[in-house]
Design an enzyme around this catalytic site. Sequence first.
Site, mmCIF file in Angstrom:
data_model
loop_
_atom_site.group_PDB
_atom_site.id
_atom_site.type_symbol
_atom_site.label_atom_id
_atom_site.label_comp_id
_atom_site.label_asym_id
_atom_site.label_seq_id
_atom_site.Cartn_x
_atom_site.Cartn_y
_atom_site.Cartn_z
ATOM 1 N N ARG A 164 0.821 -1.208 0.000
ATOM 2 C CA ARG A 164 0.000 0.000 0.000
ATOM 3 C C ARG A 164 0.855 1.259 0.000
ATOM 4 O O ARG A 164 0.348 2.348 -0.252
ATOM 5 C CB ARG A 164 -0.910 -0.005 1.231
ATOM 6 C CG ARG A 164 -1.942 -1.112 1.192
ATOM 7 C CD ARG A 164 -2.495 -1.393 2.557
ATOM 8 N NE ARG A 164 -3.354 -0.328 3.035
ATOM 9 C CZ ARG A 164 -4.663 -0.425 3.166
ATOM 10 N NH1 ARG A 164 -5.277 -1.525 2.807
ATOM 11 N NH2 ARG A 164 -5.378 0.559 3.635
ATOM 12 N N HIS B 45 1.359 19.032 -33.660
ATOM 13 C CA HIS B 45 0.878 20.296 -33.092
ATOM 14 C C HIS B 45 1.664 20.699 -31.847
ATOM 15 O O HIS B 45 1.156 21.439 -31.006
ATOM 16 C CB HIS B 45 -0.614 20.185 -32.788
ATOM 17 C CG HIS B 45 -1.422 19.846 -34.000
ATOM 18 N ND1 HIS B 45 -1.684 20.760 -34.991
ATOM 19 C CD2 HIS B 45 -1.954 18.672 -34.422
ATOM 20 C CE1 HIS B 45 -2.384 20.177 -35.953
ATOM 21 N NE2 HIS B 45 -2.547 18.897 -35.634
ATOM 22 N N ASN C 1 -5.711 5.895 10.241
ATOM 23 C CA ASN C 1 -5.615 6.245 8.817
ATOM 24 C C ASN C 1 -6.595 7.367 8.568
ATOM 25 O O ASN C 1 -7.738 7.280 9.018
ATOM 26 C CB ASN C 1 -6.055 5.079 7.924
ATOM 27 C CG ASN C 1 -5.035 3.987 7.865
ATOM 28 O OD1 ASN C 1 -3.948 4.114 8.413
ATOM 29 N ND2 ASN C 1 -5.388 2.899 7.200
ATOM 30 N N GLU D 186 5.636 6.024 -13.546
ATOM 31 C CA GLU D 186 5.476 5.703 -12.134
ATOM 32 C C GLU D 186 6.489 4.696 -11.608
ATOM 33 O O GLU D 186 6.867 4.777 -10.456
ATOM 34 C CB GLU D 186 4.040 5.305 -11.792
ATOM 35 C CG GLU D 186 3.542 4.064 -12.452
ATOM 36 C CD GLU D 186 2.081 3.777 -12.096
ATOM 37 O OE1 GLU D 186 1.580 4.275 -11.086
ATOM 38 O OE2 GLU D 186 1.454 3.025 -12.850
ATOM 39 N N TRP E 4 2.299 6.411 5.800
ATOM 40 C CA TRP E 4 2.745 7.036 4.541
ATOM 41 C C TRP E 4 2.575 8.538 4.715
ATOM 42 O O TRP E 4 1.454 9.049 4.720
ATOM 43 C CB TRP E 4 1.859 6.544 3.407
ATOM 44 C CG TRP E 4 2.407 6.642 2.018
ATOM 45 C CD1 TRP E 4 2.821 5.611 1.237
ATOM 46 C CD2 TRP E 4 2.557 7.820 1.213
ATOM 47 N NE1 TRP E 4 3.225 6.074 0.009
ATOM 48 C CE2 TRP E 4 3.079 7.433 -0.026
ATOM 49 C CE3 TRP E 4 2.308 9.172 1.433
ATOM 50 C CZ2 TRP E 4 3.351 8.321 -1.055
ATOM 51 C CZ3 TRP E 4 2.591 10.070 0.412
ATOM 52 C CH2 TRP E 4 3.105 9.634 -0.817
HETATM 53 C C1 F6R Z 1 -1.348 3.430 -11.770
HETATM 54 C C2 F6R Z 1 -2.330 3.220 -10.733
HETATM 55 C C3 F6R Z 1 -3.158 4.388 -10.299
HETATM 56 C C4 F6R Z 1 -4.577 3.903 -9.983
HETATM 57 C C5 F6R Z 1 -5.425 5.042 -9.400
HETATM 58 C C6 F6R Z 1 -6.853 4.598 -9.147
HETATM 59 O O1 F6R Z 1 -0.698 2.239 -12.081
HETATM 60 O O2 F6R Z 1 -2.452 2.155 -10.220
HETATM 61 O O3 F6R Z 1 -3.174 5.405 -11.248
HETATM 62 O O4 F6R Z 1 -5.164 3.416 -11.150
HETATM 63 O O5 F6R Z 1 -4.854 5.490 -8.210
HETATM 64 O O6 F6R Z 1 -6.874 3.494 -8.283
HETATM 65 P P1 F6R Z 1 -8.136 2.565 -8.157
HETATM 66 O O7 F6R Z 1 -8.309 1.855 -9.449
HETATM 67 O O8 F6R Z 1 -7.833 1.647 -7.031
HETATM 68 O O9 F6R Z 1 -9.300 3.468 -7.888
#
Ligand code: F6R
Length: 630
Positions: free
Chosen positions: A38, A526, A111, A510, A85
């Site tokens: 996570r 463009h 959290n 990423e 985090w």
């Molecule tokens: C990129 C990625 C993110 C998720 C975004 C939405 O690889 O995983 O861009 O797609 O944070 O996450 P979900 O699908 O869990 O709502």
Amino acid sequence: MVRLAMLCNLIMCGIVGYICKHEASPILLDGLRRLEYRGYDSAGICLWNKDQFQILKKTGRVENLRKETLKHDHSGQAGISHTRWATHGGVSDENAHPHISWDNKLSMAHNGVIENFALIKRELEAKGVSFTSETDSEVLLNLIAFLYDAELKQNHATADVALLKALRGALSQVEGTYGIIMTCVDLPDLIIGARKGSPLVIGVGDEENFLASDVTAFAGRTKSVVYLDDGQVATVSGTDFFITTMDDVAISPTIDTISWDIEDAEMGSYPHFMLKEIFEQPMAIENSMRGRFSQDNSTAQFGGLNIAPRELRQIDRILFLGCGTAWHACLIAEYLIEKYARIPVEVEYASEFRYRNSPLDKNTLVFTISQSGETIDTLEAQREAQRKGYRVLGITNVVGSTIARENDGGVFQHSGPEIGVASTKAFSSQCHIAAMLSLYFARMRDMSFTDGKEIAKALKAAPGLIAQALSRADQIAEIAKKYAHHDDFLFLGRQMMFPIALEGALKLKEISYIHAEGYPSAEMKHGPIALISPDCPTVAIALKGEIFKKSLANIQEIRARKGPVIAITDAGKDFPEDLADEVIQLPETHEVNHAPLVSIPMQLLSYYIAVERKCDVDKPRNLAKSVTVE
Ligand code: F6R
């Protein structure tokens, strides 16, 4: 947003609480390890040592915490733990969770975000309460502790009654979001949790129970789970649990069963979860189709849409909402549904929709797409659409997630747990489900039986085609070696391949930290063409069909400016031999399979480039698997 950043608040932290059959520390540490995906930067644990709390916290990996834990004596059978985090700065042992209250009576992991923490903190400080961290979480904890103390002293309540009253009293004063677990020195046989806006789930075991932010934390020990809803409080002992509302009304729980096995959440023989999940795509696509074709095989069918075909016929427009990769899947859905079902589709970033107040036609059907089902922007967009009275359906992977539980129906992906932060198998399955939905809507409107059958047949072939694309992995690993040193990439694709170009660029950004941009091929002229140079490779998608020749012409323009080209094509010998530096050939198939198919080389390229650059593929810097604050 700036304020949130300064508060060192939490994006997507992990919570694990355990009580009571076995020694708690190895079980909690194992749970934290499973939640590493996570995203986090520090970890902590609160255990019992004789009659007192022992709190250990470490920045860095859970492994650091495990080593620290080994140095201490603690054989307690209950405890709480957390991976934190932080956004800006503030990554320190003090700011890590669990926190301990100023009177050493309560310990808590949190959290979420307490928005009015500063005011509460000032009030508590004026009353003599002291703080050891900069976090909003400690403010919530000390508020509970303060009220708990008052309940005990002034009202002479028993510890359990006093604590629940204090908890409810404190939660009614705070603004923001929370998923919390706590323990109390006066109640060693209990852990207590509450949620609003951050997920919390009870794992119901055999003489042992869990409270965690994610079922992955305890997936190896029990498959029986109870998902808490916002506004609920859970009191958990080793043998029992009770759920109440904030107003102390008892809730009778529904126990669900996790459908996947613990092995699904383990890496097995793969070096990274991302690679494992890339190779799981034939199975993920297969699972997304199970039981979803009609008996005559001329259309798709979905059990969970909760909307009658007669009602669906009234829909004039569909709005898709999602974030990041899921937003790219929304764009694929737009293309396919508009083309085959002829229903106008709009796509919005969930985060924008929520605050834009865009006018929606009354016969609009809203879809959210989310792998985790916990992304706060998507969840709040869904709530906003529901508040306005729209029916919201979802495409979601995680069963029991908040988005899935709150929407009006939808489609589960059944992709299995996706642990790698970069979404791969969930994306391809979302695209495949979008294709099935387009068939379903199309057959409800003007598509003929024969055309429906042809598309259904094509869709069923997808797993085999994806397996063929995966067999290109070695070639792509070689290409990655050659190009991994570049710091800029361009990704080009036209029509439905434009979102795939965007997705390719996002994957590379990423996990490899390489600057990459996705464009519709023809848009290059463009502006972006100014970037073309020998130092900026282009990944160009050129599939056979109406615009194949135009795509080749776009590649030619790049070559004329000495830009290296990695082409992805299904044209076989029709792709001019010398047009690109590298050519990745894919099998030719019906357009409905293009999105997942072309995603495979994109994902593999990003993966191998990240490995070449020695990046932490499964835990890329600054990213969390699901983002639960705005
Ligand atoms: C990129 C990625 C993110 C998720 C975004 C939405 O690889 O995983 O861009 O797609 O944070 O996450 P979900 O699908 O869990 O709502």
